[in-house]
Write an enzyme that holds these catalytic residues in place. Structure first.
Site, PDB file in Angstrom:
ATOM      1  N   SER A  32       6.018 -22.957   9.760  1.00 27.49           N
ATOM      2  CA  SER A  32       6.668 -24.279  10.022  1.00 27.49           C
ATOM      3  C   SER A  32       7.236 -24.942   9.003  1.00 27.49           C
ATOM      4  O   SER A  32       7.359 -26.281   8.933  1.00 27.49           O
ATOM      5  CB  SER A  32       5.816 -25.011  10.679  1.00 27.49           C
ATOM      6  OG  SER A  32       5.320 -24.274  12.127  1.00 27.49           O
TER       7      SER A  32
ATOM      8  N   ASN B  17      13.057 -15.015   6.710  1.00 28.03           N
ATOM      9  CA  ASN B  17      12.337 -14.026   7.946  1.00 28.03           C
ATOM     10  C   ASN B  17      13.148 -13.995   9.201  1.00 28.03           C
ATOM     11  O   ASN B  17      12.600 -15.057  10.147  1.00 28.03           O
ATOM     12  CB  ASN B  17      10.861 -13.786   7.862  1.00 28.03           C
ATOM     13  CG  ASN B  17      10.388 -12.838   8.747  1.00 28.03           C
ATOM     14  OD1 ASN B  17      11.209 -12.030   9.421  1.00 28.03           O
ATOM     15  ND2 ASN B  17       9.208 -12.766   9.014  1.00 28.03           N
TER      16      ASN B  17
ATOM     17  N   GLY C 191       5.405 -20.836  13.621  1.00 29.90           N
ATOM     18  CA  GLY C 191       6.272 -21.329  15.029  1.00 29.90           C
ATOM     19  C   GLY C 191       5.629 -22.253  15.666  1.00 29.90           C
ATOM     20  O   GLY C 191       6.035 -22.596  16.760  1.00 29.90           O
TER      21      GLY C 191
ATOM     22  N   GLU D 123       0.646 -17.492   4.690  1.00 27.13           N
ATOM     23  CA  GLU D 123       1.264 -17.848   6.072  1.00 27.13           C
ATOM     24  C   GLU D 123       0.114 -17.835   7.109  1.00 27.13           C
ATOM     25  O   GLU D 123      -0.565 -16.849   7.700  1.00 27.13           O
ATOM     26  CB  GLU D 123       2.144 -16.724   6.717  1.00 27.13           C
ATOM     27  CG  GLU D 123       3.226 -16.629   5.791  1.00 27.13           C
ATOM     28  CD  GLU D 123       4.597 -16.041   6.549  1.00 27.13           C
ATOM     29  OE1 GLU D 123       5.589 -16.607   6.478  1.00 27.13           O
ATOM     30  OE2 GLU D 123       4.468 -15.198   7.587  1.00 27.13           O
TER      31      GLU D 123
ATOM     32  N   GLU E 181       2.376 -11.012  12.308  1.00 24.25           N
ATOM     33  CA  GLU E 181       2.995 -10.347  13.525  1.00 24.25           C
ATOM     34  C   GLU E 181       2.887  -8.801  13.611  1.00 24.25           C
ATOM     35  O   GLU E 181       2.718  -8.382  14.686  1.00 24.25           O
ATOM     36  CB  GLU E 181       4.494 -11.011  14.049  1.00 24.25           C
ATOM     37  CG  GLU E 181       4.281 -12.399  14.221  1.00 24.25           C
ATOM     38  CD  GLU E 181       5.708 -13.224  13.770  1.00 24.25           C
ATOM     39  OE1 GLU E 181       6.784 -12.640  13.456  1.00 24.25           O
ATOM     40  OE2 GLU E 181       5.568 -14.422  13.845  1.00 24.25           O
TER      41      GLU E 181
ATOM     42  N   HIS F 197       3.183  -8.753   7.553  1.00 22.53           N
ATOM     43  CA  HIS F 197       3.348 -10.039   8.355  1.00 22.53           C
ATOM     44  C   HIS F 197       2.412 -10.117   9.225  1.00 22.53           C
ATOM     45  O   HIS F 197       1.869  -8.982  10.087  1.00 22.53           O
ATOM     46  CB  HIS F 197       4.830 -10.243   8.640  1.00 22.53           C
ATOM     47  CG  HIS F 197       5.181 -11.683   9.302  1.00 22.53           C
ATOM     48  ND1 HIS F 197       4.718 -12.066  10.504  1.00 22.53           N
ATOM     49  CD2 HIS F 197       5.839 -12.684   8.673  1.00 22.53           C
ATOM     50  CE1 HIS F 197       4.970 -13.257  10.677  1.00 22.53           C
ATOM     51  NE2 HIS F 197       5.658 -13.628   9.537  1.00 22.53           N
TER      52      HIS F 197
ATOM     53  N   LYS G 279      13.095 -12.191  11.809  1.00 22.56           N
ATOM     54  CA  LYS G 279      12.337 -11.694  12.803  1.00 22.56           C
ATOM     55  C   LYS G 279      13.150 -10.916  13.480  1.00 22.56           C
ATOM     56  O   LYS G 279      14.057 -10.170  13.296  1.00 22.56           O
ATOM     57  CB  LYS G 279      11.310 -12.789  13.486  1.00 22.56           C
ATOM     58  CG  LYS G 279      10.606 -13.550  12.287  1.00 22.56           C
ATOM     59  CD  LYS G 279       9.423 -14.478  12.976  1.00 22.56           C
ATOM     60  CE  LYS G 279       8.516 -14.970  11.878  1.00 22.56           C
ATOM     61  NZ  LYS G 279       7.569 -15.812  12.481  1.00 22.56           N
TER      62      LYS G 279
END
Ligand code: 13P
Length: 251
Positions: free
Chosen positions: A213, A12, A173, A167, A99, A97, A14
């Protein structure tokens, strides 16, 4: 990882990648991918999808989008339909996702509508679930992901057209990951939630990816977990060398 489930290594990207570096990355992944037994998916930003599909032709690397709209067409300025993604060369789409759930207020019903549209257009849906740090600290991780599976995975999902990615929001991250036993507990719970929503056969065969991560240094340990069938990788998917090194760790 179950021997009967082919691992999926998905990147991904992003909101990263301009034409020059993004297409070079796609080219490098395409050039290296043939050496591994896993399935590869790369998910560049929407601006690069059509050009990346040309780069990936014949490589076996699948192309995925990072979102799609629930409606097939119409007055939705700035949005992209599932059919448009297919038209641009996509075979997969990431939906829900964290985000997007956070930045765009997407709830389970929205994710379900988008995933349903993706399946109707012939895309494979990669549906994301995962708890926040506060939810984990409150002991709610299993309940949160089970509710997200129940609310966002379409009833006509199958192991062939749907992948679920776990996730944990706090691991994305951050360089932090849950322990292998914590990950296994969540993945086993996701699989049983899928069995409750679909059926046992679909649940047993569906690929469940871990994301948050994952990098070359921890991939072997994460990919060896029984109910982890691959990875959805953010930061480490932006360097072909790291992305392919993760694939190297597929058992
Ligand atoms: P990182 O691999 O950068 O933690 O991102 C994970 C992710 O969000 C993939 O969708």
């Amino acid at each position: 990882m179950g021997a009967e489930r082919t691992p999926v290594i998905a990147g991904n990207w992003k909101m990263n990648g301009l034409k020059q570096d993004g297409l070079a990355l796609a080219r490098d992944v395409a050039a290296g991918a043939g050496a591994y037994r896993c399935e590869f998916v790369v998910c560049p930003p929407a601006t690069l999808l059509a050009a990346a599909s040309e780069v990936l032709v014949g490589s076996g690397v699948h192309l995925g989008a990072q979102d799609c709209h629930a409606e097939p067409d119409g007055a939705h300025t700035g949005d992209i339909s599932a059919a448009m993604l297919v038209d641009a060369g996509c075979s997969h789409a990431i939906l829900g996702h964290s985000e997007r759930r956070a930045d765009h207020g997407e709830d389970d019903a929205t994710v379900l509508a988008k995933a349903t549209a993706a399946l109707a257009a012939g895309l494979t849906a990669i549906v994301c679930v995962g708890e926040t740090e506060a939810e984990r600290d409150a002991g709610q991780a299993l309940d949160v992901v089970a509710a997200q599976v129940a609310g966002s995975v379409p009833e006509n999902a199958t192991a062939a057209n749907t992948i679920v990615a776990y996730e944990p929001v706090w691991a994305i991250g951050s360089g932090r990951t849950p322990t292998p036993s914590e990950i296994q507990a969540v993945h086993a719970h996701i699989r049983s939630a899928i069995a409750g929503r679909l059926d046992g056969g679909a649940a047993a065969a569906m690929r469940l990816l871990y994301g948050g991560s994952m990098k070359p240094g921890n991939a072997a340990e994460l990919l060896a977990i029984e109910d982890v069938d691959g990875g959805l990788i953010g930061g480490a998917s932006l360097k072909a060398e790291d992305f392919l090194a993760i694939a190297q760790s597929c058992p």
